[in-house]
Every structure is written in C-alpha cells, then in structure tokens.
Motif scaffolding. Structure first.
Motif, short mmCIF file in Angstrom:
data_model
loop_
_atom_site.label_atom_id
_atom_site.label_comp_id
_atom_site.label_asym_id
_atom_site.label_seq_id
_atom_site.Cartn_x
_atom_site.Cartn_y
_atom_site.Cartn_z
N TRP A 162 0.84 -1.18 0.00
CA TRP A 162 0.00 0.00 0.00
C TRP A 162 0.89 1.24 0.00
N ALA A 163 0.29 2.34 -0.40
CA ALA A 163 0.98 3.62 -0.38
C ALA A 163 -0.07 4.71 -0.21
N LEU A 164 0.36 5.84 0.33
CA LEU A 164 -0.54 6.97 0.54
C LEU A 164 0.12 8.23 0.02
N GLY A 165 -0.57 8.93 -0.86
CA GLY A 165 0.00 10.13 -1.46
C GLY A 165 -0.99 11.28 -1.45
N ALA A 166 -0.48 12.48 -1.69
CA ALA A 166 -1.33 13.67 -1.77
C ALA A 166 -0.62 14.70 -2.62
N ASP A 167 -1.41 15.47 -3.36
CA ASP A 167 -0.84 16.58 -4.12
C ASP A 167 -1.74 17.80 -3.96
N ILE A 168 -1.15 18.98 -4.10
CA ILE A 168 -1.90 20.23 -4.07
C ILE A 168 -1.28 21.15 -5.11
N ASN A 169 -2.14 21.86 -5.85
CA ASN A 169 -1.67 22.65 -6.98
C ASN A 169 -2.48 23.94 -7.10
N TRP A 170 -1.76 25.02 -7.36
CA TRP A 170 -2.42 26.26 -7.80
C TRP A 170 -2.18 26.36 -9.29
N VAL A 171 -3.26 26.37 -10.06
CA VAL A 171 -3.11 26.36 -11.52
C VAL A 171 -4.01 27.41 -12.15
N LYS A 172 -3.58 27.85 -13.34
CA LYS A 172 -4.31 28.85 -14.12
C LYS A 172 -4.48 28.32 -15.53
N GLN A 173 -5.62 28.63 -16.12
CA GLN A 173 -5.92 28.12 -17.45
C GLN A 173 -5.04 28.78 -18.50
N ARG A 174 -4.47 27.95 -19.39
CA ARG A 174 -3.57 28.44 -20.42
C ARG A 174 -4.33 28.99 -21.62
N GLY A 175 -3.63 29.78 -22.44
CA GLY A 175 -4.20 30.24 -23.69
C GLY A 175 -4.42 29.09 -24.65
N PHE A 176 -5.34 29.28 -25.59
CA PHE A 176 -5.71 28.19 -26.50
C PHE A 176 -4.55 27.76 -27.40
N ASP A 177 -3.58 28.64 -27.65
CA ASP A 177 -2.47 28.27 -28.53
C ASP A 177 -1.40 27.45 -27.81
#
Length: 692
Positions: free
Chosen positions: A538-553
């Motif tokens: 077994w393993a236990l993980g976690a992630d946290i991210n601050w993200v912003k939407q990219r331009g379409f190109d």
C-alpha cells in the motif's frame, strides 16, 4: 496501431477462445452465454444487422469478469442537425459488465449475471442471468432477461415475490445519459432466451442457433422492427487464432455479418530481440584486477550499452560492489540486473562476492537488489535451478552505508528525442472519429540530479479536426470542454514546459515540487508527497496545486480562470490476481469536490487493463450528458511488439465524453509511477529473464 500488431502476431494459445455475440463478449448471436474467455483476452468486433452496426471492444481482465464498451450506429436516424453533424448517423455509447458467479463443474453449469448499457444512455439497457453447460462439442445456454433483451415480456417477473416494485420498469435517466439506473435493474416483465453452439468436426467452423427474448416492438428512438421468428441462426468461421468471420440470419428476415479480431495480451511474449546486443560473454579466465584498478568509466559505458543501466555511481562496501543507476532499456528488471552482473564479472577480480544494483528514477533511490556473485555463476552454469537462486536474492530499501566511491559519473545535462503520437476522439457529433498525428520533440535539462527542466514541442502533421466545430454545453467552469479550441488554434503547441525537483525525504517518504506549463490546458505550481514503505502493498500520497488556465495556442499566455486543486490517494496492491485499487478524494479543476476509484490489473508481461470512475458533488444535470466522469484504459509495453528491448509503452484510453466535472490535472510526473520498482512482482514474476 500497436494493438493491430498484437492482433496479427499469431500468439500461441493453448485453448481456442470462445466466440463472441453480435454485442461483443462471449455468446451466441443476440444473446450472451455464461462462458468466459481466458483472462487477458481482448477483442475488437464489428457486426451489422440492419439498422444497427455495432463496434464492440471486449476486455477480460479477470477470469470471472468481462467488460465491453460499444458504439452502436443506428443507420436510419440522424445524429443531429445537418449543420452540426452533416449526414452522420446516430451513435449510441454503452458499457456492459458480466460477472461469473458459479463455475462449471461435472454436473453444474457456468452461471453469470450481466448488465448491458450499464453506464450509457440506457437505450439498450438490459439485465440477465444465464447458465451455460458443455456437452462435448455442444454448449447449451439458458437465461432470463429484463429490459431490452427481455422486451417480449411474456414472463411475470419472478422477483415480484420479494416486492411489487419489481413488476414495473421505470424510464432511466431523466434526460441525461451515463447514470447507473439501479432502480431499473431487474425490474419489469422478463423473457427467456437460450440456444446452442456446435463446434463442428471441421475446427474452423462453429454453428449457432438461439431463441431470443426481444420482440423488437420497443426499439430505441420509437423504432419498431418486423420479427418473423424469435429464432436466429448463424455460423462463425475462425480464420486463425486472431480473426473470426460471422454470418447469420436474424428476426427471420435480416442478414447479419461480422468480423472479430482478438488476441490474449496477457499471454503475449516478446518477439526475438534481434536488435539487442548479445549478453556479455562469460570470461574464459577470471579477471584478477582488484576493484580499485578497474577502468570504471569503460565499465559504466558497457553497463549502459549492454545492461541498459545509466550509471550515476559505482562504490564498494567490503565484499559488496554497488552500482547506482536508472534502467533505461529493459522492461523486465531481472534482465537488466542479470546483464549488469555479467558485465561486472568480466572486469572484477577476487574480493567481491555480492553485486548490488541500486535502482533510481529521476535521482530518487527506489530499491536495492543484491545477488551473490558465485550463486549467480552456478545458475548460469546450470548447477542450481531458479528456485534455489531466488532464495539467495535480496531486495531492500536503499540505506546510507559506509562505502568507498570508485566512480562518479559526470551527468549528461541535456537529453532529447523525437517521437510520433496519435490521438483520437470517438463518437462526437461532428464525426465518428476525429484524429491527429503529430511529431513531438521531448527534452530534459538537468541542473542537478534532483532538479531538472522538461518540455515538449508538438507539431501537427495530419488531422481532420477541421470538422471539429462542436463545443459541448456546460454549467461548470470550462476546464475541459474548450478542448476544440486547444486542438485547433495552432499547428505548433507546447503541451509541457516545467521545472521539477524530487527528493527522498525519509525511509519510504518521497516529495516532489514543480512549476510551469504542467499540461496542455493548465500551468502553475504544485507539490506531491508519497509514503510508500518498502515491502508493503500500500501507499498513501497527496498533491496540491495552484493552476491557471492556459491560452488556446498552448504558448506562454494565460486566461483568467485559476483554482487550487488536489487529491489524497490511497493505493492498494491487493495481492489478489495482481489487482491494484487507487482511491482518491479531493477538489477537481472545476471546483467540484468528490472522489475517484481506479481499478486495474497488471499481467506478468507488463500489460495493464483498468477502469476508473469519478463522482463529485456536481449532479447529473449540471454535469451534462454522461452524468459523471469514467473511462477504460489499456497500457501495452512496446517491448511486446518490437525487435529491440524498450521500457516505453503504448496507451489507449477510452472516455465516452469530455466534460468539466471530475476533471483532474494531468501531471507529467507521479511519485507512485516513479517508484514503480518498489513493486517486487515485476522482478519475481520474470526472474527467469535474469539469464537472458
């Protein structure tokens, strides 16, 4: 396609696989049987019986579990308005599940319970119980069906003895597909079905006859079809192990034609590795040089070229020689370690009794594998068998040790390479298949062993996305349904451009941080931790991210939308039939909260089959068609198809729809994947390859 190569590879198989029904999965024509294919069986089938053409994809991940996903083309109904879909006919998506609950014995039959269209629109939804028994070359099946397969409804529901609610079958869905309509299951009138298949004395030919429970007066979209008789007949001609042709006469008035391509990917074996270097020869005269006098730079190059080991350090601790490095060539860990031992045997004199390979991945120390030099020689000389040798092998968590460093590699800072990729989406309103072939250049630059930049530039070569005009409706932030703009705005894109650092923080504890353009639609910063204790399943993980939407190109520009997202995940290798379960909970890209369950099985040759589903606090109406996120995937090692060893893989993912609910950040790196060598099953299951 990699899958096509496997289908026609002519892989040896002890038993002839059972034949498929018109709907995919083992069965007669319109009806299923309780028989199961061998685990690892995979089939692609196309059948036509007017007005339906069915494209079936069948998986047998476990001996008792069959899964099917399907597109049904209804050729007398339009998909939608001509301005959107042209002359494309209606396509229906569905998923089927069949579970064997009793295995055939001398006196008793196989018994299975199944559900058709369990997570689709419900146009063809049906449930059934069926039993099958073999009598020499004849297999007899008898079952009872509810819903579509039992639409004749000439039998009162036997379950009504438990509750009167089983007498009626409500409509499923309230206008959106993809729901589990459990209130409908096994409800309403029922009908019997059954039949026989006969394996003729001529091995390629199987004959079928069945009685079905559908009277075709309640077809989807208000259709009624003429049925002269409920008895269907057909034949299957097996061209070879991988190809079946089917013909039939159904409803007493309609012809059926079909073709099935199938193989057992769990039993697939690699082709001869004609492009691999031969294993290092055994020394005719044992070397006499002490470790301190060996030219370790030359040995390091030989370890890379022959054993696939990208060496970062070679050290000595008493009578143990430790080689630290990353496996870049051999899918099967034992094969790389066996070759490394033979390379060392040709250069190291007396005084070294143990060889230890400390496996790393992106500088993370993962596992130490130690073999006794002399016992390994006995194995190569056929003086002991593999079981005796295995008892001498040690695998441990990497630990600090007192050692004398004999060689420290100068790391190669920059690395890159070209590749071709194929992407497709199926079943959309603009066209049944939208596809793209692109040329990618992937690159990495290491500022330090544990700090690196990675990026991808992708150039469109061929596609038909000029037909892609549809933007799916959404009541959520458009975190995925703007996919059309991301695919069509530029021929040159940059799906990934990020800086990453990864470290082992303590025994079994790993950490990673990253920043940049993390995927094609989002950029930002984030971090992940994973606790994966050595020797545990077994393993236990976690992630946290601050993200912003990219331009379409997919360049360096951003749009206004941003969010904090992340999940905690528990991974459990069940130890039962190589099944792994991953359960995640957290916040998704559209701001919804919920959980994902992913269940997969990895066979000993490295092939993995899996499925996932995500449910969040977004209700089905807000989510839109599909009701919740789900998908089925297969991962196949290229090693099973190429004449040269490789650790690369081909992946196939089927998601019925792209929607905004339940969307996760598609990170380039995962700590669980980077520490895969901690799963000792790959080493143990393929230990015989240590002599290859």
């Amino acid at each position: 396609m990699p899958l096509t190569g496997l289908l026609f590879a002519g892989l040896a198989h002890a038993d002839i696989a059972p034949t498929e029904s018109d709907w995919g999965g083992t069965g007669l024509l319109q009806t299923p049987s309780a028989q199961m294919a061998q685990e690892g069986e995979l089939g692609i089938e196309v059948t036509h019986v007017s007005p339906y053409t069915r494209y079936n994809f069948t998986l047998q991940p476990l001996p008792w579990l069959e899964g099917i996903f399907r597109y049904t083309d209804i050729d007398n109904r339009a998909y939608g308005p001509a301005v959107l879909s042209g002359d494309q006919t209606y396509k229906d998506k569905s998923i089927d599940i069949k579970v064997r609950v009793w295995r055939e014995s001398h006196y008793l039959p196989d018994v299975a319970i199944g559900i058709r269209d369990v997570g689709g629109t419900g146009l063809f939804s049906s449930e059934y119980v069926v039993g099958s028994k073999r009598f020499g070359p004849i297999e007899a099946s008898l079952g009872m069906a509810w819903g579509y397969m039992g639409s004749r409804g000439d039998i009162d529901n036997p379950l009504s003895i438990f509750s009167s609610r089983f007498n009626t079958r409500p409509l499923c869905g309230d206008a959106v597909g993809g729901q589990f309509c459990s209130d409908d299951y096994f409800r309403g009138p029922a009908a019997l079905f059954g039949g026989f298949s006969y394996q003729t004395p001529w091995d390629p030919l199987t004959l079928k006859i069945e009685y079905e429970g559908n009277n075709y007066q309640h077809e989807p979209l208000g259709e009624k079809l003429k049925q002269d008789t409920p008895v269907n007949v057909g034949a299957v001609f097996r061209l070879n192990r991988n190809v079946d042709f089917s013909v039939g006469f159904e409803r007493g008035n309609t012809a059926m034609l079909g073709i099935t391509l199938h193989t057992n990917i769990a039993q697939a074996t690699p082709p001869p590795k004609l492009l691999d270097p031969p294993p290092p020869p055994r020394p005719t005269t044992p070397p006499q040089q002490p470790p301190e006098q060996v030219n370790w730079a030359d040995v390091s190059r030989e370890l890379q070229n022959n054993a696939g080991l990208k060496v970062s350090k070679i050290a000595r601790s008493g009578s143990e020689l430790i080689v630290t490095g990353e496996q870049t060539k051999y899918l099967y860990i034992a094969q790389g370690i066996g070759r490394a031992a033979r390379v060392l045997d040709n250069h190291v004199g007396p005084g070294i009794d143990w060889y230890t390979v400390e496996s790393t991945n992106e500088s993370l120390p993962v596992v130490d594998t130690s073999i006794n030099r002399h016992i390994f020689d006995d194995l190569l000389d056929h003086q002991i068998d593999l079981d005796d040798f295995q008892r001498s092998v040690e695998q441990d968590a990497p630990q600090p040790r007192q050692e004398e460093v004999l060689y420290q590699a100068t790391p190669k800072a920059f690395d890159g390479g070209l590749s071709l990729t194929y992407a497709q989406s199926m079943g959309g309103p603009n066209a049944f298949i939208l596809y793209q072939i692109a040329a990618n250049y992937d690159a990495e630059y290491h500022f330090a062993p544990d700090l690196w930049w990675s990026g991808t530039v992708s150039a469109n070569l061929v596609n038909n996305y000029d037909k892609f005009t549809y933007t799916a409706p959404s009541d959520l932030p458009r975190v995925r349904t703007d996919i059309r703009q991301y695919l069509t705005s530029s021929d040159i894109t940059m799906p990934n451009f990020q800086l990453t650092t990864a470290h082992q923080l303590a025994d079994g504890l790993y950490g990673m941080a990253y920043a940049g353009m993390l995927e094609s639609m989002f950029g930002g910063v984030g971090g992940e931790t994973l606790y994966r204790p050595f020797g545990e399943r077994w393993a236990l993980g976690a992630d946290i991210n601050w993200v912003k939407q990219r331009g379409f190109d997919q360049g360096f520009t951003f749009r206004d939308y941003h969010i904090v997202t992340g999940q905690a995940t528990l991974y459990v290798d069940t130890g039962v039939q190589d099944v792994t379960v991953a359960v995640s909970a957290g916040r998704y890209l559209a701001g919804d909260w919920g959980g994902t369950i992913d269940i997969s099985r990895e066979f000993r040759n490295g092939v993995r089959m899996g499925a996932y589903a995500t449910l969040t606090n977004v209700d089905g109406r807000q989510y839109g068609e599909g009701s919740f996120d789900k998908g089925i995937y297969i991962s196949i090692p290229f090693d099973l198809m190429l004449p040269e060893s490789t650790v690369e893989r081909a992946g196939f993912l089927w998601e019925p729809l792209v929607r905004d609910g339940g969307a996760r950040l598609q990170k380039r790196y995962s700590l669980y994947t980077l520490t895969d060598d901690l799963d000792s099953d790959n080493f143990d299951d393929n230990l015989q390859k240590i002599t290859y």
